[in-house]
Every structure is written in structure tokens, then in C-alpha cells.
Design a protein around this motif. Structure first.
Motif, short mmCIF file in Angstrom:
data_model
loop_
_atom_site.label_atom_id
_atom_site.label_comp_id
_atom_site.label_asym_id
_atom_site.label_seq_id
_atom_site.Cartn_x
_atom_site.Cartn_y
_atom_site.Cartn_z
N PRO A 65 0.39 3.45 -10.69
CA PRO A 65 1.18 4.30 -11.60
C PRO A 65 2.67 4.11 -11.39
N LEU A 66 3.44 4.48 -12.41
CA LEU A 66 4.91 4.39 -12.33
C LEU A 66 5.44 5.19 -11.14
N GLY A 67 4.74 6.28 -10.84
CA GLY A 67 5.16 7.14 -9.74
C GLY A 67 5.11 6.47 -8.38
N ASP A 68 4.45 5.31 -8.29
CA ASP A 68 4.41 4.59 -7.01
C ASP A 68 5.70 3.83 -6.73
N VAL A 69 6.59 3.73 -7.75
CA VAL A 69 7.86 3.02 -7.52
C VAL A 69 8.75 3.91 -6.65
N ARG A 70 9.09 3.40 -5.48
CA ARG A 70 9.89 4.19 -4.52
C ARG A 70 11.38 3.96 -4.67
N GLY A 71 11.75 2.81 -5.25
CA GLY A 71 13.17 2.54 -5.42
C GLY A 71 13.41 1.18 -6.02
N LEU A 72 14.66 1.02 -6.49
CA LEU A 72 15.09 -0.22 -7.14
C LEU A 72 16.35 -0.70 -6.42
N PRO B 252 0.82 -1.23 0.00
CA PRO B 252 0.00 0.00 0.00
C PRO B 252 0.85 1.27 0.00
N GLU B 253 2.01 1.24 0.69
CA GLU B 253 2.81 2.45 0.80
C GLU B 253 3.67 2.72 -0.44
N GLY B 254 3.69 1.77 -1.38
CA GLY B 254 4.45 1.99 -2.61
C GLY B 254 5.05 0.70 -3.12
N ILE B 255 5.86 0.85 -4.15
CA ILE B 255 6.42 -0.31 -4.85
C ILE B 255 7.94 -0.32 -4.75
N THR B 256 8.48 -1.49 -4.46
CA THR B 256 9.92 -1.71 -4.47
C THR B 256 10.24 -2.68 -5.61
N LEU B 257 11.28 -2.39 -6.39
CA LEU B 257 11.72 -3.30 -7.44
C LEU B 257 13.06 -3.93 -7.02
N VAL B 258 13.22 -5.19 -7.39
CA VAL B 258 14.51 -5.85 -7.18
C VAL B 258 15.03 -6.30 -8.54
N ASP B 259 16.11 -5.69 -8.96
CA ASP B 259 16.75 -5.89 -10.26
C ASP B 259 15.92 -5.29 -11.40
N ALA B 260 16.60 -5.07 -12.53
CA ALA B 260 15.97 -4.38 -13.64
C ALA B 260 16.17 -5.12 -14.96
N GLY B 261 16.52 -6.41 -14.89
CA GLY B 261 16.56 -7.27 -16.07
C GLY B 261 17.31 -6.66 -17.24
N LEU B 262 16.65 -6.69 -18.40
CA LEU B 262 17.19 -6.15 -19.64
C LEU B 262 16.37 -4.91 -20.01
N PRO B 263 16.94 -4.04 -20.86
CA PRO B 263 16.23 -2.78 -21.17
C PRO B 263 14.78 -2.99 -21.62
N GLY B 264 14.53 -4.03 -22.43
CA GLY B 264 13.18 -4.29 -22.93
C GLY B 264 12.18 -4.66 -21.85
N HIS B 265 12.67 -5.00 -20.67
CA HIS B 265 11.75 -5.32 -19.57
C HIS B 265 11.03 -4.08 -19.04
N TRP B 266 11.46 -2.91 -19.51
CA TRP B 266 10.74 -1.67 -19.18
C TRP B 266 9.26 -1.82 -19.53
#
Ligand SMILES: [Zn+2]
Length: 235
Positions: free
Chosen positions: A50-57, A23-37
Motif C-alpha cells: 500500500p501507499l502507506g508503506d512509503v516511509r520517505g522520499l 519488509p520494514e517499508g518503502i524508501t523512494l529516491v526522486d519523484a520524477g515528473l508529476p505523471g509518475h504518480w
């Protein structure tokens, strides 16, 4: 793809990264390959965030097949990118020591290369700004990720333990599908700088309480980190 409540995988068994939606936002772990965007945007749309909910990677290490969309995310959203201090240079420059390739089978190896081409691996951008972390750090991100030092695959390889989703993200500290041979099951990952040290680091993993062990390559491992570590040692 949803793995469990609040826990999603981007990519596939060839190259994977992970999304934790709280609920407080999104955390990503790793960013794969560019096309995974585009996989990221699709997954966010599917869960109505929304993309703006991503707090960090958080990067498990600085290798190119884990930093794929990191710079784009950082530049477009301002989300910080965390990496262990010992891999910060690798994430910023792409420089890494050459390791012997080891065993491979032509089909799986070509499959890995072809998937990389399809997901724009040759266009991978280095991460211009990173936030350096250390073993034991608890990050101020959704899920309060804990940094667990796992040197071996690279000097700054880490596992990311997130009790909120009962998971530990291991990057290439181990793999459940060898990208060069196609062999499945928990085992040491290829392209490892210091294989002996990587095996020793499995002790760190074995002590963590979690129900999921999530690698950068291969299927999610459902079970205790201790059993995954033991399986790697006997592979
Ligand atoms: Zn990798």
C-alpha cells in the motif's frame, strides 16, 4: 520495473526515479515528473504494497524533473521529503540559476519535452515542506540511505548510497543518456551549474562499494561506481 531484488525503477530512460521495497517499508529516491504518480501506484500494486508503506522520499537534488510527485506524496501520506540543505530553496520555489543549454539534437530534445508534457511537467508543484540533510547523514528510512555530497550539478546535489540494495542513486551527478543529444553511456549531465565541480565530485562516488549506479536520466549502470566515474571522465 524491477531492476534487482527490492529495487525498482519508475519512469524510463528519459526520466527515472526509484523505489526500494524492504519488509520494514518503502524508501523512494526522486519523484520524477508529476505523471509518475500513476507509475508509483502501479508499481506498488504490482508488488502488493500500500501507499502507506512509503516511509520517505529522498531527493538527489531540487530540480523540477526530480520533484514531480513529491508534494502530492507528502500531502497525501505525510511521508517526509529529504533534500540537501543547499537545494532546499530550489525544491521549495523552483528557482535555479540559468545554465547554457550546451549541445543538443532536435529529436532527443523534442522527445524530452514531449515526455515532460505527457507526464504533466508543467504542473509540477514545489515541495512545501522538506527535511534538510547534510553530507554523511544516515537517514532513518528503510535501507538506511547514506547522504553523499556531490555538489556541481547543483549546490545541494547528493548521491544516495543504499547498501541494503547494493546501489547508489546519483540523480544528475552523471547521466547514462544525455536528454538533449540522446547519446548513451556514462557522461556529464546537461543543465549543470558548475561542471568542473561536478567532475571533482565524482571522486566521492568512486569510493563507494555498490553494484548499481542509478541515474535520473538513462539506463541503470551495472558495475562499480568507480568505473562509472572513470567512464564519465573519459566521455
Ligand atoms: Zn534531471
Amino acid at each position: 520495473m524491477k531492476i534487482a531484488p527490492h529495487l525498482h525503477r519508475l519512469g524510463n530512460d528519459v526520466v527515472a526515479s526509484y523505489l526500494i521495497d524492504l519488509p520494514e517499508g518503502i524508501t523512494l529516491v526522486d519523484a520524477g515528473l508529476p505523471g509518475h504518480w500513476h507509475d508509483l501506484l502501479r508499481e506498488l500494486e504490482a508488488i502488493g504494497r500500500p501507499l502507506g508503506d512509503v516511509r520517505g522520499l529522498v531527493l538527489t537534488h531540487g530540480d523540477s524533473d526530480h520533484i514531480g510527485f513529491a508534494e502530492r506524496l507528502r500531502a497525501e501520506t505525510g511521508a517526509p521529503v529529504f533534500v540537501h540543505a543547499a537545494d532546499a530553496h530550489r525544491a521549495r520555489t523552483g528557482e535555479k540559476p540559468k545554465t547554457p543549454m550546451g549541445p543538443f539534437r532536435l529529436g532527443p530534445m523534442l522527445g524530452f519535452l514531449a515526455y515532460g508534457l505527457r507526464k504533466n511537467a508543467v504542473r509540477t508543484q514545489h515541495v512545501r515542506e522538506v527535511v534538510e540533510v547534510a553530507d554523511g547523514d544516515v537517514l532513518d528510512l528503510p535501507g538506511r540511505p547514506v547522504v553523499v555530497g556531490m555538489p556541481g550539478h547543483s549546490p545541494g546535489s547528493i548521491a544516495v548510497h543504499v547498501p541494503a540494495v547494493d546501489a547508489v542513486f546519483v540523480g544528475d551527478a552523471l547521466t547514462t543518456r544525455h536528454v538533449l543529444t540522446g547519446r548513451t553511456g556514462a557522461q556529464p549531465a546537461p543543465f549543470t551549474d558548475e561542471p568542473e565541480q561536478a567532475l571533482a565530485s565524482l571522486d566521492r562516488l568512486a569510493g563507494l562499494p555498490a553494484s548499481w549506479v542509478l541515474p535520473g536520466h538513462g539506463a541503470p549502470w551495472q558495475g562499480a561506481p568507480a568505473s562509472a566515474a572513470a567512464a564519465v571522465r573519459t566521455a
